[in-house]
Structures are given as structure tokens and as C-alpha cells.
Design a protein around this motif. Sequence first.
Motif, mmCIF file in Angstrom:
data_model
loop_
_atom_site.group_PDB
_atom_site.id
_atom_site.type_symbol
_atom_site.label_atom_id
_atom_site.label_comp_id
_atom_site.label_asym_id
_atom_site.label_seq_id
_atom_site.Cartn_x
_atom_site.Cartn_y
_atom_site.Cartn_z
ATOM 1 N N VAL A 18 1.012 -1.064 -0.031
ATOM 2 C CA VAL A 18 -0.213 0.194 -0.024
ATOM 3 C C VAL A 18 0.698 1.291 0.329
ATOM 4 N N ASN A 19 1.764 0.968 1.115
ATOM 5 C CA ASN A 19 2.894 2.426 0.734
ATOM 6 C C ASN A 19 3.876 2.533 -0.427
ATOM 7 N N GLU A 20 4.042 1.160 -0.981
ATOM 8 C CA GLU A 20 4.765 1.857 -2.322
ATOM 9 C C GLU A 20 3.930 2.111 -3.813
ATOM 10 N N ARG A 21 2.866 1.479 -3.208
ATOM 11 C CA ARG A 21 1.720 1.686 -4.611
ATOM 12 C C ARG A 21 0.875 2.800 -4.513
ATOM 13 N N PHE A 22 0.095 3.312 -3.790
ATOM 14 C CA PHE A 22 -0.024 4.497 -3.181
ATOM 15 C C PHE A 22 0.046 5.895 -2.433
ATOM 16 N N LEU A 23 1.326 5.777 -1.479
ATOM 17 C CA LEU A 23 1.619 6.908 -0.401
ATOM 18 C C LEU A 23 2.998 7.472 -0.792
ATOM 19 N N HIS A 24 4.004 6.238 -1.619
ATOM 20 C CA HIS A 24 4.930 7.072 -1.722
ATOM 21 C C HIS A 24 5.538 7.050 -0.452
ATOM 22 N N PHE A 25 5.917 7.095 1.098
ATOM 23 C CA PHE A 25 6.883 7.219 1.981
ATOM 24 C C PHE A 25 7.351 6.323 1.839
ATOM 25 N N PRO A 26 9.132 7.468 2.816
ATOM 26 C CA PRO A 26 10.149 6.280 2.997
ATOM 27 C C PRO A 26 9.848 4.714 3.969
ATOM 28 N N THR A 27 10.431 4.347 3.330
ATOM 29 C CA THR A 27 9.731 2.967 3.819
ATOM 30 C C THR A 27 9.567 2.712 5.553
ATOM 31 N N THR A 28 10.523 3.376 6.170
ATOM 32 C CA THR A 28 10.008 2.997 7.592
ATOM 33 C C THR A 28 8.979 3.735 8.104
ATOM 34 N N VAL A 29 9.019 4.916 7.531
ATOM 35 C CA VAL A 29 7.790 6.085 7.353
ATOM 36 C C VAL A 29 6.475 5.432 7.593
ATOM 37 N N GLY A 30 5.907 5.050 5.745
ATOM 38 C CA GLY A 30 5.068 4.733 5.501
ATOM 39 C C GLY A 30 4.401 3.306 6.079
#
Length: 422
Positions: A18-30
Motif C-alpha cells: 500500500v505504501n509503495e503503490r499509493f503513499l510513496h513515503f519512505p518505507t520506515t515512515v510509511g
Amino acid sequence: MLTAFAILLGVTALLAYVNERFLHFPTTVGVTLAGALASILMIAVAALGFPDARDWMSGVLRTLNFTDFVLNGILSVLLFAGALGLDSRQLLRQRTSILTLAFFSTLISTFVIGFAAHFVFGLVGLDVPLMWSLLFGALISPTDPVAVLDLLQRAKVPKKIETLIAGESLFNDGVGVVIFLALAGVAGLGQHGAQEAVTAGSVLALFAQEALGGLLFGAALGAVGYAMIRTITAYEVEILITLALVVAGYVTAAALGLSGPLAMVVAGLVMSAVKTATFTEATFHHVEVFWETLDKVLNILLFTFIGLDVLLTETTLAQITASVLLIGVALAARWISVALPFGFLRRREGYSEYTVRLLTWGGLRGGIAISLALGLPETPYRTHVVTVTYAIVLFTIAVQGLTIMPLVHRAAAATRQLDGDA
């Protein structure tokens, strides 16, 4: 245990997607924010009269046990992988700055936060003894190397800044654990749980045994790895040897009463320093990819766990008030603990004016702080310390982690200008 880990792995994969597909936050944060949001939704569903979902996930998290998962599980791998990825020669050039910050900043921060926390807890009506406040100061002072390294790799900062921040974070992690154990001994919370005769000499002896012993043991592990790997060329066996050094070495350090975190950092740095004499270019590529991949996967698991563990934190209005106040205290203490020793280092080492600000705002906290807090014995004060620890960790990851990039770029530009003028 296997079922619980399978559930955590499945939830982590979903949140990371979900983070990589939609949010694009740094992984630890997302993944931390997504995990915390999932926890809050479960709490809301339970409050509406459907407690099963929250109880089920809480049972999974208790089965895994965050403290064991971090301190006795993945910490050794994360620290070794972080150290292996550093430029050991650059770190050696900056050793004065890194070791000064790692030791003195952690000590200063521990006592600044500890005394301030004792005042804040009393102010909001929470009866927390001074020694427990100092324990809180010790567990919340180390910055988390995993979170910091993830952000630095994305920012592509100059090696000088990356090595300073990552090196300090790797070493202050081990130093913070040693200070915590020394204070726990003074408070009568040692291995045997009984109050023993504690003197300044015994505390210093424990610190020397844990810290210096851990450093020397780590160097010995690195030397053993070098002696074995330089005589072979099969990368599968080289990976196996490094993995055995980390896991078995960490367990052995703990059994000998030495600092496992410091031992892993030094072992990783030794292997990094001798890589050209130890590995062929082809085999080191395989070893490096293995450790980078393992580091990133465990990193995501850890920060998902942090987000989901909100489920286990019961809060009161007084604890929330103390958390808000102590977030400010932790930031101020970080700035003081960095600015004081850095006043003697900045001109000599050639750092820009933005470096202290970057070290302060980039001082993210993570799994080590939470695992130490959750490892405290059950007392009336434990829930206060755990709640405030969670609040500070989530604030540093969510707020500082999401807003640090502009400061990183300014510090990088200022450092490049200074290096160019020099």
C-alpha cells in the motif's frame, strides 16, 4: 509462534505494498503510519462493540513479544548490515566526531531527559520515581540506526554527512543499551531483580565490561570472519559464515555479559574494512546483496510491528499530556546533547552550521526504545513510560521523518560548499 509470525509477515507485505503503490513515503515512515492507522481502526471497531478483531491482533503481538523480537532477534542483523554498508575508511577519518557524539551526547541526553521527565510526570500527576525517569531517559536517547539509514540512502547526501549520522546512530545504540543496563542495576532491576550493593565503581566496571568488552569482542569476530573467508571463494559459504558470526556472536556476547549491539557494529566495520582483501569482487556482490535485502526486509517488519503495537498501549489523559510535553523535552535534549560536544568539533572537522540542526531533527527513535520500555518489569510506573515512549517514537518517525528532507538538502549543500572552499 509460526502462525503469529506468518500473520505479521502477511500484514507487513500488505502495508508495504500500500505504501509503495499509493503513499510513496519512505518505507520506515510509511509502514509505521499504516500500521498505526490499522491499529486505531481496530480500536475504533472494538469500541463500537466488536472487540474480537483487536483481541485477535493483540494476541498475535503478545505471542511474538516485541522485546524478544528486537533485542534478542533481529537487532544483531540490522546493526551488522548497517555497519557493513558504511565506508569504514571514511568512518575512521571521522572517528573523533562519531565517538564523541555516540558516548557524550547519549550520556548528556539521558540525564537531561531523565530529570526533565521526573518533573513533567509529577506536573501531570503521575508518580514516577527519579530512577525510573532516568531509565526512560536512557532508553529514549539513542537514535535508531535503521530509520536514519533508510532516509539517508534516499537523500543521497555527501559521504561525510552520511557517515557522521549513520556512525553516531549505530554506536549510540549500543552505548544507550549499556547506560540503560547500568541504571537498571542501580534501580535494582538487574538480572536477578534484587537490589544489590551498587557503587560508582561497580557501575563504571559494568559500563567498561559491556562497552569495551563488546568493542573488543566485535573486533575478534571480524578477525575470525576475515581469517575464514579469505581462504575460500564460494559466496554461499561466505554468506553462511557472516550470518553465523552475527547470530552466534550476538548470543555469545550476551552470555559473556558484553554489549552485543556494539560487538555487531564493530564486526560489521571490520568486515567492511577488509572486504577488498577478503572477498573477490564477484563474491562480495553476492554477500552485499544478501545483507542489504535481509536488512530491508527485517527493517520493514520492525516498523510494521511498531505501528501495530499501538494496540497494546492503554492511555490516560495524564499520559497523553505527559507525552506531548516530553516530545518537546526529547527534541530540546537532543539539540543540547549534540550542540555541546559539537561546539568543540565543528570547526576542526569542517561541518556546516546545518549539521547540528540535521542531527537534532534527524534523531529518529525506533524499535530499540520500545523494546527496552516493554522489557521493564510490571510496576505502576511501567505503563507511563511505555506510553510516552510510543508517543515519542511515533512523532519522530511520522513528523520528523516526513519533514527532514529539506533540511538534509540544505546541510548537504552547505557541506559541499565548505569542502569546496577548503
